[in-house]
Design a protein around this motif. Sequence first.
Motif, PDB file in Angstrom:
ATOM      1  N   ILE A  59       0.842  -1.207   0.000  1.00  0.00           N
ATOM      2  CA  ILE A  59       0.000   0.000   0.000  1.00  0.00           C
ATOM      3  C   ILE A  59       0.874   1.253   0.000  1.00  0.00           C
ATOM      4  O   ILE A  59       0.585   2.239  -0.687  1.00  0.00           O
ATOM      5  N   GLN A  60       1.974   1.191   0.740  1.00  0.00           N
ATOM      6  CA  GLN A  60       2.890   2.335   0.779  1.00  0.00           C
ATOM      7  C   GLN A  60       3.510   2.576  -0.598  1.00  0.00           C
ATOM      8  O   GLN A  60       3.697   3.725  -1.010  1.00  0.00           O
ATOM      9  N   GLU A  61       3.801   1.488  -1.312  1.00  0.00           N
ATOM     10  CA  GLU A  61       4.344   1.636  -2.668  1.00  0.00           C
ATOM     11  C   GLU A  61       3.328   2.331  -3.570  1.00  0.00           C
ATOM     12  O   GLU A  61       3.684   3.216  -4.363  1.00  0.00           O
ATOM     13  N   LYS A  62       2.059   1.982  -3.424  1.00  0.00           N
ATOM     14  CA  LYS A  62       1.008   2.650  -4.201  1.00  0.00           C
ATOM     15  C   LYS A  62       0.918   4.134  -3.818  1.00  0.00           C
ATOM     16  O   LYS A  62       0.798   5.001  -4.679  1.00  0.00           O
ATOM     17  N   GLU A  63       1.011   4.395  -2.511  1.00  0.00           N
ATOM     18  CA  GLU A  63       0.908   5.764  -2.024  1.00  0.00           C
ATOM     19  C   GLU A  63       2.032   6.637  -2.587  1.00  0.00           C
ATOM     20  O   GLU A  63       1.795   7.775  -3.017  1.00  0.00           O
ATOM     21  N   LEU A  64       3.249   6.109  -2.591  1.00  0.00           N
ATOM     22  CA  LEU A  64       4.376   6.861  -3.149  1.00  0.00           C
ATOM     23  C   LEU A  64       4.178   7.145  -4.639  1.00  0.00           C
ATOM     24  O   LEU A  64       4.513   8.228  -5.126  1.00  0.00           O
ATOM     25  N   ALA A  65       3.621   6.169  -5.355  1.00  0.00           N
ATOM     26  CA  ALA A  65       3.363   6.362  -6.788  1.00  0.00           C
ATOM     27  C   ALA A  65       2.305   7.455  -7.010  1.00  0.00           C
ATOM     28  O   ALA A  65       2.410   8.247  -7.950  1.00  0.00           O
ATOM     29  N   VAL A  66       1.298   7.493  -6.117  1.00  0.00           N
ATOM     30  CA  VAL A  66       0.262   8.524  -6.232  1.00  0.00           C
ATOM     31  C   VAL A  66       0.861   9.907  -5.973  1.00  0.00           C
ATOM     32  O   VAL A  66       0.630  10.849  -6.738  1.00  0.00           O
ATOM     33  N   VAL A  67       1.637  10.011  -4.908  1.00  0.00           N
ATOM     34  CA  VAL A  67       2.238  11.306  -4.550  1.00  0.00           C
ATOM     35  C   VAL A  67       3.147  11.797  -5.672  1.00  0.00           C
ATOM     36  O   VAL A  67       3.153  12.992  -6.005  1.00  0.00           O
ATOM     37  N   ALA A  68       3.871  10.873  -6.300  1.00  0.00           N
ATOM     38  CA  ALA A  68       4.798  11.249  -7.377  1.00  0.00           C
ATOM     39  C   ALA A  68       4.106  11.318  -8.736  1.00  0.00           C
ATOM     40  O   ALA A  68       4.741  11.653  -9.732  1.00  0.00           O
ATOM     41  N   SER A  69       2.797  10.995  -8.765  1.00  0.00           N
ATOM     42  CA  SER A  69       2.054  10.920 -10.043  1.00  0.00           C
ATOM     43  C   SER A  69       2.824  10.068 -11.055  1.00  0.00           C
ATOM     44  O   SER A  69       3.007  10.455 -12.217  1.00  0.00           O
TER      45      SER A  69
END
Length: 198
Positions: A59-69
């Motif tokens: 989930i954290q990996e997904k979150e980082l991808a969202v923040v970085a677009s």
Amino acid sequence: MVFYNKVKWVLGILMVFILIIATNLIDKNNFSRVKDSVVAIYNDRLIAKDLIFKMSNSIQEKELAVVASDSVFFSGRNKEVSQDIQDFIEMFEQTKLTLQEKKIFSAYKTNLEILKNTESDFIQSKFVDKTPLINHISAVKLNLNDLSKIQIVEGKRQMSLSEKAIDSIELFTKIEIYILIFLAILIQIIVIYKPKEN
């Protein structure tokens, strides 16, 4: 008189034998409780805690991808991470869940489904509208945090059961020693005692 002495010996030995069998059965039951508790701590708590940790990392990996677009992540790696999470969910379902755990785990799976739909909306918005996705990621992370706390509470409960069983084993061992000492004295009295002959 010889027959009477044999009966005394047989009764004395029989009493010791019955005592040893009884205490062994009690000890066996207590050892079984300790073993079950240790197995439960490993299978249902440590493994579950590890799965929660792995799901949190995904989930954290997904979150980082969202923040970085990160459009590259969502075009390829996201499917792999989602499949990993699904695999972890299936493994987690194999553990023994408490009622509270089942409730939180059900909410977690529901939030994950919502998260998948929100990811699609995020991709269609050309990675611009992050807020709904971040909110759903936070809800999923909260579910995982609650599941993690339950592992600690249940682990402590299992340890408490083990400690009670061990205390019971120690108590019965002490009682067994006292009874054996008493029986040894009793057998000595029976063997040494000679009734007066008329």
